[in-house]
Enzyme design. Sequence first.
Site, PDB file in Angstrom:
ATOM      1  N   GLU A 231       0.930  -1.114  -0.032  1.00  5.95           N
ATOM      2  CA  GLU A 231       0.090   0.137   0.041  1.00  5.95           C
ATOM      3  C   GLU A 231       0.950   1.167  -0.204  1.00  5.95           C
ATOM      4  OE1 GLU A 231      -3.183   0.671  -0.398  1.00  5.95           O
ATOM      5  OE2 GLU A 231      -3.065   2.573  -0.446  1.00  5.95           O
TER       6      GLU A 231
ATOM      7  N   HIS B  95      -0.799   3.226   4.891  1.00  3.61           N
ATOM      8  CA  HIS B  95      -1.798   4.265   4.233  1.00  3.61           C
ATOM      9  C   HIS B  95      -1.732   5.460   4.742  1.00  3.61           C
ATOM     10  CE1 HIS B  95      -5.567   5.745   2.373  1.00  3.61           C
ATOM     11  NE2 HIS B  95      -5.508   4.608   1.656  1.00  3.61           N
TER      12      HIS B  95
ATOM     13  N   ASP C 168       1.441   0.239  -5.120  1.00  7.30           N
ATOM     14  CA  ASP C 168       0.144   0.624  -5.933  1.00  7.30           C
ATOM     15  C   ASP C 168       0.259   2.097  -6.557  1.00  7.30           C
ATOM     16  OD1 ASP C 168      -0.286   1.762  -3.372  1.00  7.30           O
ATOM     17  OD2 ASP C 168      -2.636   1.353  -3.450  1.00  7.30           O
ATOM     18  N   HIS C 169       0.642   2.869  -5.690  1.00 12.22           N
ATOM     19  CA  HIS C 169       0.671   4.432  -6.152  1.00 12.22           C
ATOM     20  C   HIS C 169       1.506   5.266  -5.193  1.00 12.22           C
ATOM     21  CE1 HIS C 169      -2.444   5.093  -2.943  1.00 12.22           C
ATOM     22  NE2 HIS C 169      -3.040   4.042  -3.426  1.00 12.22           N
TER      23      HIS C 169
ATOM     24  N   THR D 213      -6.147   2.577  -5.344  1.00 11.96           N
ATOM     25  CA  THR D 213      -5.773   1.239  -5.023  1.00 11.96           C
ATOM     26  C   THR D 213      -6.482   0.235  -6.297  1.00 11.96           C
ATOM     27  OG1 THR D 213      -5.304   1.410  -2.748  1.00 11.96           O
ATOM     28  CG2 THR D 213      -6.279  -0.879  -3.716  1.00 11.96           C
TER      29      THR D 213
HETATM   30  C1  GP9 Z   1      -8.779   0.146   1.012  1.00  9.95           C
HETATM   31  C2  GP9 Z   1      -7.500   0.244   0.617  1.00  9.95           C
HETATM   32  C3  GP9 Z   1      -6.932   1.680   0.412  1.00  9.95           C
HETATM   33  O1  GP9 Z   1      -9.327  -0.899   1.206  1.00  9.95           O
HETATM   34  O2  GP9 Z   1      -7.208  -0.545  -0.494  1.00  9.95           O
HETATM   35  O3  GP9 Z   1      -7.354   2.287  -0.988  1.00  9.95           O
HETATM   36  P1  GP9 Z   1      -6.904   3.739  -1.528  1.00  9.95           P
HETATM   37  O4  GP9 Z   1      -7.486   4.862  -0.500  1.00  9.95           O
HETATM   38  O5  GP9 Z   1      -5.308   3.563  -1.464  1.00  9.95           O
HETATM   39  O6  GP9 Z   1      -7.279   3.642  -2.854  1.00  9.95           O
HETATM   40 MN    MN Z   2      -3.726   2.405  -2.163  1.00 12.35          MN
END
Ligand code: GP9
Ligand code: MN
Length: 718
Positions: free
Chosen positions: A262, A428, A490-491, A310
């Site tokens: 993440e 996150h 992911d980003h 995500t």
């Molecule tokens: C939520 C998690 C976060 O379940 O995968 O998503 P994001 O905020 O990074 O798009």
């Molecule tokens: Mn994410």
Amino acid sequence: MKKISSALGRIISTRLGFVFTLLICYWLKSIWAYNVDFTLDIQTPYQFFLSILNPLPIGLLFIGLALYIKNTKGFYITTWILYSILNILLIANAIYYREFSDFITISAMLASSKTSAGLGDSALNLLRFWDILFIIDYVILAILFLTKRIRTDKRPFNKRASFAVTALSGMLFTANLFMAEIDRPELLTRGFSNYYIVRSIGLPAFTAYSANQTYQAQKERSAATADDLTEVKSYVSEHYAAPNDQYYGIAKGKNVIVIHLESFQQFLINYKLTVDGQSYEVTPFLNSLYNSNSTLAFSNFFNQVKAGKTSDAETLMETSLFGLNSGSYMVNYGGDNTAFAAPSILAQTGGYTSAVFHGNVGSFWNRNNTYKQWGYNYFFDASYFEDQTDSNSFQYGLNDKYFFKDSIKYLERMQQPFYAKFITVSNHYPYTSLDNESSEQGFPLAQTDDETINGYFQTANYLDSALKSFFDYLKASGLYDNSIIVLYGDHYGISDSRNTSLAPLLGKDSQTWTEYDNAMMQRVPYMIHIPGYTGGGVQDTYGGEVDALPTLLHILGVDTSNYVQMGQDLLSKDNDQTVALRTSGYYITPEYTSYKGHLYYTKTGQEITNPDQSTQDATNQIKQAVATQLSMSDAVQTGDLLRFDTDNGLKTVDTSTISYSKQFQQEKDIEKELGTASTSLYSQNGNQSTVDLFNAPSYMQLHGTSSSSSSSSSSSSN
Ligand code: GP9
Ligand code: MN
């Protein structure tokens, strides 16, 4: 007392009083359902206030419409009908939620044959005795009418006053929307999760939102034809990059474990944070993977997500198609569109069983529906993880160490070979997930004036440590030897607007930080770790998330030449190294970087302000290539074009055979059915669980403090 009740009776016996009585009943029942039946994940007093407020505007708007009717019978019948529609919506959602942990969307309703097949329990079994509260008002009001304690009001309501009621409810609703937007900007354009919308603007508004969503999607879908796919296919075959013999099939038949890191950026790899003159390696374990010759690691791999964050990354990584230019593909189309995603391809070409593990609620980003279309056999969401408590989870779910620990119980029961994806969350935004876990604190916070940046390294370190524990488990259980592990970020975790504060930590000057630097920060890790293989190393090829699926499939020995995929195998000699970012006009190649209106030489970061003819020609060509790639992807996504793709050798997924409830039982049933042919780790281990082999020592246990000395044998769960 009697006086009060007769006064009340008189009020309810007026038309307006009656409307307001029903409104109050609806309001109370909504609040009840919000708190008892739904998980709205209310975090702040403001969100609580919104959830209390939101049944009122639409409730009044709706029931208030009856006031326009002059005829007495007509007025009362209409009131009851309108009121009942609101109630049916509420009750149906309450019941549906118990099975699906999600609200009823219009697309789910249209596909009701599919959903009812996924209904593990019959609707009757889902009723609870307290559901009586949903209809008790009908009984009470009927008695009051019959006993003449309240009467019907024969006087028609003034037209202007009716209009005033409508206008008032309209104003309230606008205020509600406005306040919701403050709580979560871009709430309706990005989608996020259905419960966000219900929490802020209420159930009826959510249903209307979902209807519009479905209508828009259907419009584009019905305009698309098989000819559109033909055009896409000719692009895909021209753009196809043939596999490289050196890597093709090197991991054929192995389990695939995908780990979603993440918000994890490439700059963290091999990075050392200096605090008070001391240097701390942030992600020692990931670094060891990155630097290993058993890993194919990519140093110029860019994220290509937009508003779907995500969910865009998941779409890119597992379908080799882009997310949308606005909103989330998974939210808007994921539950309906035909897809040929990694789980489905591997099931059909290699007999793989697939699962996703994620410690957040299943409806976030519409995962619960999208994963079915992608062919995932299992989806273990927050409801499957027993260790979930307030102290070890946060807004986005269970902290990573507990998450991996709790996943093993289900992982070991999967038939092999499997394709299993783990979506981590602790790292996150706002990077404070460890605030409640004192034994995880200790890794230093960075010392900038931006708290978000300061916490980022600690949560990244926690993720790294959780990964090490998981790898240790894989080794101890033996899974490691017949698996490959794919890891990707992911980003970005630190947004462009914060990068100038981050700059000094990267040895750069905030004053001279440019859009080029921001573009380079879009790099995320992509690593394929292949135990036992020694031909790996860091690859400098430029690529992005859209390229991951063909790369992985070729390593697994799957021929992709017939598949509609927008990416190119990163290990292929034909790879054109052109990375399209999701915003039109933004791209990165080994020569040029175009980002936020500026053009640079990628190698040096020098800006090109007056491009000469040859530069113009070259960049025009790149611009054209990335625009085509994006528009081809959009045509597929918004037109649902893969439904026409009938000669790629793959069958479409029959979602009616997939249910994400009672999955542990499903796994056990399959083991039983297969008997000695069962290939789950549990069966191979003589029906013994391997759960105890997982150890996730906390930061304090690993690094010791004055109060607790270092010990690596105790588990984080106790
Ligand atoms: C939520 C998690 C976060 O379940 O995968 O998503 P994001 O905020 O990074 O798009
Ligand atoms: Mn994410």
